[in-house]
Write a protein that holds these residues in place. Sequence first.
Motif, short mmCIF file in Angstrom:
data_model
loop_
_atom_site.label_atom_id
_atom_site.label_comp_id
_atom_site.label_asym_id
_atom_site.label_seq_id
_atom_site.Cartn_x
_atom_site.Cartn_y
_atom_site.Cartn_z
N ARG A 141 87.60 -118.81 -7.89
CA ARG A 141 87.58 -117.52 -7.22
C ARG A 141 86.17 -117.14 -6.78
NH1 ARG A 141 91.91 -115.73 -11.61
NH2 ARG A 141 93.76 -116.28 -10.44
N SER A 142 85.17 -117.58 -7.54
CA SER A 142 83.79 -117.32 -7.14
C SER A 142 83.45 -118.08 -5.86
CB SER A 142 82.84 -117.73 -8.27
OG SER A 142 83.07 -116.98 -9.42
N VAL A 143 84.00 -119.28 -5.71
CA VAL A 143 83.79 -120.05 -4.49
C VAL A 143 84.37 -119.32 -3.29
CG1 VAL A 143 84.46 -122.16 -3.27
CG2 VAL A 143 83.62 -122.29 -5.62
N PHE A 144 85.58 -118.77 -3.44
CA PHE A 144 86.17 -117.99 -2.35
C PHE A 144 85.33 -116.75 -2.06
CE2 PHE A 144 90.10 -120.36 -3.39
CZ PHE A 144 90.42 -120.78 -2.11
N GLY A 145 84.79 -116.14 -3.12
CA GLY A 145 83.91 -114.99 -2.91
C GLY A 145 82.66 -115.38 -2.14
N GLY A 146 82.12 -116.57 -2.43
CA GLY A 146 80.95 -117.07 -1.70
C GLY A 146 81.24 -117.24 -0.22
N PHE A 147 82.45 -117.70 0.11
CA PHE A 147 82.84 -117.81 1.51
C PHE A 147 82.88 -116.44 2.18
CE2 PHE A 147 84.61 -122.11 0.58
CZ PHE A 147 84.00 -122.78 1.62
N ALA A 148 83.34 -115.42 1.45
CA ALA A 148 83.41 -114.06 2.02
C ALA A 148 82.02 -113.55 2.35
CB ALA A 148 84.12 -113.13 1.04
N VAL A 149 81.06 -113.75 1.44
CA VAL A 149 79.69 -113.33 1.70
C VAL A 149 79.09 -114.11 2.86
CG1 VAL A 149 77.38 -113.11 0.72
CG2 VAL A 149 79.37 -112.63 -0.70
N MET B 42 80.66 -108.58 -1.61
CA MET B 42 80.48 -108.66 -3.06
C MET B 42 81.44 -107.71 -3.77
SD MET B 42 78.78 -110.29 -5.38
CE MET B 42 77.26 -110.89 -4.64
N PHE B 43 81.64 -106.53 -3.24
CA PHE B 43 82.58 -105.59 -3.85
C PHE B 43 83.99 -106.17 -3.86
CE2 PHE B 43 79.98 -101.58 -2.49
CZ PHE B 43 79.02 -101.91 -3.43
N ILE B 44 84.41 -106.73 -2.73
CA ILE B 44 85.75 -107.31 -2.63
C ILE B 44 85.93 -108.42 -3.65
CG2 ILE B 44 87.31 -108.64 -1.15
CD1 ILE B 44 86.09 -107.12 1.24
N SER B 45 84.96 -109.31 -3.72
CA SER B 45 85.04 -110.43 -4.65
C SER B 45 85.04 -109.95 -6.10
CB SER B 45 83.86 -111.39 -4.42
OG SER B 45 83.85 -111.86 -3.10
N MET B 46 84.14 -109.02 -6.42
CA MET B 46 84.04 -108.49 -7.77
C MET B 46 85.35 -107.84 -8.21
SD MET B 46 81.15 -108.77 -9.46
CE MET B 46 81.39 -107.37 -10.54
N LEU B 47 85.90 -106.98 -7.37
CA LEU B 47 87.11 -106.25 -7.73
C LEU B 47 88.30 -107.18 -7.84
CD1 LEU B 47 86.63 -103.11 -5.45
CD2 LEU B 47 86.24 -103.27 -7.91
#
Length: 266
Positions: free
Chosen positions: A159-167, A191-196
Motif C-alpha cells: 500500500r505504501s508503493v501505491f501511495g508513492g505512485f499517488a505522490v 500524502m493525506f490520501i495514502s495515510m488515511l
Amino acid sequence: MTSKIFLLELLLTFMVASGWIYFTVLAGLRLGTRTGGFIGGLPSTALLSFFFIGITESPENAAADTTIFPIAISISVLFLVVYAALARRGFWLAMVSALCFWLVSAFIIDFFNWANFLLNLFIYAVVVSGAFITLEKILRIRSVVSEKKGQPEKHLLIRSVFGGFAVMLSVLIAKAGGPALGGIAAAFPAMFISMLTISYYANGVMFSRAMTKPLMITGMITVAVFAISIRHFYMISGLYIGTLCAIVASGIGAYLTYTFILPRLK
C-alpha cells in the motif's frame, strides 16, 4: 538532458514518498494517531514538488509557483474536514467525497488570478483556523491509541508503493501543468490520501478519522513556514541552499508544533 532529469525526479519522488508513507503509517500504528499524524503532516510532497520544479525549470519558477500554493493548501485542509465529517458513514464515501471536493475546488481556483501571495497566506490562515475549530469543537476529533491488529508488513509495503505512485502523480502534474497548476499540484493531498487509506485498512475507520487533526495541525504550521521560506530563499540563495534553508525553517516549526502544541491535543 531535461527528460533524464525528469525521469530521475519521478523515480526519486516515488522512492522517497513510498518510504515516507511506510514509515509514517508504521509510526502511527505503533505510537498512535498523534505521532503518525504529525509525521504525515510534514511538507514532504511540497518539498519534492518545488525542488524538482526548480531542477527541471528554474528556482525562480518554483518560487513563483508558491503564489497560489497557500490557497491550494487551504482546500487540502478542507479535504481533511470533509473526510472526518463523513467517515462515520463509511470510509469510501468519505474518501471519494473529500477527493471530489478537492478536485472541484482546485478546478475553481485555477480560473481565478490569485496573484497576491500575502492575501493568499491570510486566506489560508483564516481557513485553517476555521477547520481546526470544526475538527475540535464540532466533529470532536480525539486521538486514538493503535489497536495493533497485526497487519502484515508486506501488505503495508504494497500500500505504501501505491501511495508513492499517488505522490509521484502530483509531481508529474506540477511539471506538465504550468505555474498555476504547478502550485495547485504541489498541494495535492497525496500524502493525506495514502495515510488515511492505509490507516483505515490497518486499524479501522475511527483510527483513520482520528489522524485528521494532527495531520492538519502539523501541516498548517510547517507548510506555511515552508512556502514562505521557499519563496524567499529560492530567490536569494538558489535552489540547493534555498531548499536547505526551507527545510531547516519548517523543521523548527515542526519541532515547536510537536513540543508545545500536539501534547495539548486530546
